[in-house]
Each structure stands twice: as structure tokens, then as C-alpha cells.
Design an enzyme around this catalytic site. Structure first.
Site, short mmCIF file in Angstrom:
data_model
loop_
_atom_site.label_atom_id
_atom_site.label_comp_id
_atom_site.label_asym_id
_atom_site.label_seq_id
_atom_site.Cartn_x
_atom_site.Cartn_y
_atom_site.Cartn_z
N ASP A 148 13.85 -7.28 50.70
CA ASP A 148 13.61 -5.86 50.96
C ASP A 148 13.26 -5.70 52.43
OD1 ASP A 148 12.87 -3.22 51.05
OD2 ASP A 148 11.26 -3.36 49.57
N HIS A 149 14.25 -5.27 53.22
CA HIS A 149 14.06 -5.13 54.66
C HIS A 149 14.58 -3.78 55.14
CE1 HIS A 149 13.09 -9.14 56.63
NE2 HIS A 149 13.02 -9.40 55.34
N THR B 81 2.29 -8.60 52.40
CA THR B 81 1.71 -7.82 53.49
C THR B 81 2.71 -7.50 54.60
OG1 THR B 81 0.88 -9.87 54.50
CG2 THR B 81 -0.63 -8.65 53.08
N GLY B 82 3.94 -7.97 54.47
CA GLY B 82 5.03 -7.47 55.31
C GLY B 82 5.09 -8.02 56.73
N GLU B 83 6.01 -7.42 57.48
CA GLU B 83 6.26 -7.79 58.88
C GLU B 83 6.39 -6.53 59.72
OE1 GLU B 83 8.94 -8.52 56.67
OE2 GLU B 83 8.19 -10.44 55.94
N ASN C 202 9.83 -4.58 59.97
CA ASN C 202 10.24 -3.51 59.06
C ASN C 202 9.28 -2.32 59.06
OD1 ASN C 202 12.47 -5.09 57.88
ND2 ASN C 202 10.81 -6.36 57.10
N GLY D 19 -1.10 -18.21 53.17
CA GLY D 19 -2.38 -18.70 53.65
C GLY D 19 -3.42 -18.64 52.55
N ALA E 205 -4.52 -15.06 51.30
CA ALA E 205 -3.47 -14.35 50.58
C ALA E 205 -3.21 -14.97 49.21
CB ALA E 205 -2.19 -14.34 51.41
#
Length: 317
Positions: free
Chosen positions: A37-38, A104-106, A109, A173, A176
Site C-alpha cells: 500500500d503505497h 507506522t509508515g514512511e 507516502n 524494532g 514496535a
């Protein structure tokens, strides 16, 4: 028993091709699907990035496989109330075969809506609140929410599945993964790290599914496969937090220019030898993953599915 699924890459393929690949995956014997999903691809060379919810709708009518987003970020670009509606509709279309994978995404995006990219600790807080809010909406009740990060005024979802979609939480990590164990219905990771699977189980994830994913490149020879990986996914060789912080594909291209072919392919089985593919997949089995998703890099999709149906999946089982 471990299940094996196919990972649909929205960054490389247009929507119609993704639906076609889903059909090929089911025919080849894969048992489930991941889909990325981007908003942007990682590199312009990859060339695509369709709206995942439209693609899921189409796939739901073409195959009978379960589908998991790997993963959706319900923090900035799309409000969690809208993600909740999209996930509920996907669950209805698939007859309850949809899992919402979240993370938690980037910045790649999410920055398109807000140039401020929250630090990792704040994003974990946002994710926990977002999951809580989505689950409240899946109850079918009228919801008003005044939270730390999100506001919602008298919202109710009317199109709902018989059961709320499970939420699988991505984590790489310690913080997370601990959150995934505490709030998730399952765990998602992109590396064969047994320590993280163990941490997930000890943090509340005992008895819950752990999904892992990897990339491969089947081709007529190893050298051409390695070149394809280096051309399309040199980002695999970029270390550290850059993948979370950089906002544009061109920034990834600048870093990727310093990644050698060896670095880009270090974790990717390349070529026609089934033993190389089996070895990489079994690392995930040995790490304790219940479901393993495999993505074929590059255009040789038909040959890949024939290869896996004939030489790989039967031996895994």
C-alpha cells in the site's frame, strides 16, 4: 502447518496486472496474498503505485484467497476512520478473508498531506490510537472520538462484515514488536528474525499468526536475475532509518546509486535453482513464521509461477 502466499507488488505493476498475478498465484498453489500500500514507488524505475483499495476490490472478485495489506499506514495520509471503512468494505467483498496489516509508515507516502513527519515514538502512539478507533467503528456504533491525535464526530459504519477484520501489526524494532504483541491480532515482518517473533509471542502474541515476507527473482540464469534486482530494488541495500525518513523516489535513487549489486541481492535468492529459493524461505519457517509471502521481482511473472508450482511449493509442503 506453515502457509505460503504471494506478495503482490503495487510499486512494479499496474492494477490489471496485479489482478492477473493474483489469479496465477491461486492456480500455482499459493494459499493467500499480501499486497503493498503505497502512494509513491520507492524508485521511478519501479514505475507504478495504484490505489490499493480499488485493487483489493477487483482481486476479491477474481480469486478466493485471503488478502492482507502489507502494510497500510492509517496515521497521516488517510484518517483511520476512512481506513476503517475501506477495510470493512474489503472484508465484505472477500467474505471475511481480509486482514488489515498496519504499520507506522514512511515519509515517502505520508508527507504528501503533511510535511511534518512525526518521530517514531509518536507514530507508535498514533498507531495505537488509530487501531483503537478503527475497532470502535467496526462495532457499528455511532462514534465520537476526541483523542490525542485524532478527532471524530458522530461517525458510524453501515457496511460491515459479520466479524471485524483482524489487525496485523508490522514491527522491526523492540518497541514496535511489543506493541504488535499487545494490540495486534497478528504480526508482520520482512526479515527472518526469530528473536522478533519470540518477542511478539512473549508480548501478548502467543497463539496469534506471524506473517513474514521476502523477495526473490526467478530468471533463466542467476546473473540476469541479479541485474534485475539491482535495477528495480537496490533500496534493499540501504541501511538504517532512511526508508522511513526520505520523502521522494529521487532521494532513494541518490542513495541507491551507492548500493552495489552484491549489497542489493544479499538477501534475495536469484536465478533458476530451486535450492536457493528453498533455503531463503526455510529461514522464515525456522524463525517461527506461520505464513510466508514471496514476491517475484521483475517482469518474469508467468515463468515464476510455473517454477514455484513445479519445483518449490511441493517441496516446501
Amino acid at each position: 502447518m506453515t502457509k505460503f502466499g504471494y506478495f503482490l507488488g503495487c510499486e512494479e505493476h499496474d492494477p490489471k496486472e496485479l489482478v492477473r498475478q493474483a489469479v496465477l498465484a491461486e492456480r500455482a498453489g499459493f494459499e493467500s496474498l499480501w499486497i503493498s500500500d503505497h502512494y509513491h514507488p520507492w524508485l521511478d524505475e519501479q514505475g507504478q503505485s495504484a490505489f490499493v483499495w480499488s485493487v483489493i476490490g477487483a482481486i476479491s472478485q477474481a480469486v478466493s484467497l485471503p488478502i492482507t495489506t502489507a502494510v497500510t499506514c492509517p496515521l497521516v495520509r488517510i484518517h483511520p476512520a476512512v481506513v476503517a471503512q475501506a477495510a470493512a468494505t474489503s472484508a465484505v467483498l472477500t467474505g471475511g478473508r481480509f486482514q488489515l496489516g498496519v504499520g507506522t509508515g514512511e515519509a515517502l507516502n505520508e508527507h504528501i498531506i503533511d510535511s511534518r513527519w512525526p518521530p517514531a515514538a509518536e507514530r507508535l502512539e498514533m498507531l495505537e490510537e488509530a487501531v483503537e478507533l478503527m475497532r470502535e467503528l467496526w462495532s457499528g456504533k455511532l462514534v465520537t472520538h476526541r483523542g490525542t491525535h485524532y478527532q471524530l464526530d458522530t461517525a458510524r459504519l453501515y457496511t460491515l462484515p459479520d466479524s471485524p477484520p483482524p489487525v496485523y501489526v508490522s514491527g522491526f524494532g523492540e518497541k514496535a514488536v511489543t506493541l504488535a504483541g499487545r494490540i495486534g491480532d497478528g504480526y508482520i515482518s520482512a526479515g527472518p528474525t526469530a528473536e522478533l517473533v519470540d518477542l511478539f509471542r512473549k508480548s501478548g502474541g502467543a497463539g496469534k499468526p506471524a506473517q513474514g515476507g521476502l523477495k526473490v527473482c526467478h530468471a533463466a540464469d542467476e546473473a540476469s536475475a541479479r541485474r534485475t534486482v539491482h535495477r528495480l530494488w537496490p533500496t534493499q541495500g540501504i541501511k538504517g532509518e532512511a526508508s522511513q525518513l526520505l520523502p521522494l523516489p529521487r532521494h532513494f535513487e541518490e542513495l541507491a546509486g551507492m548500493v552495489s549489486e552484491e549489497e542489493a541481492t544479499a538477501s534475495t535468492p536469484c536465478g533458476p535453482d530451486p535450492e536457493a529459493h528453498l533455503k531463503s524461505i526455510r529461514e522464515y519457517v525456522d524463525a517461527g513464521f506461520d505464513e510466508i509471502y514471496i514476491n517475484q521481482i521483475g517482469p518474469q511473472q508467468d515463468a515464476f509461477f510455473e517454477f514455484y508450482a513445479r519445483d518449490v511449493l511441493p517441496r516446501l509442503r
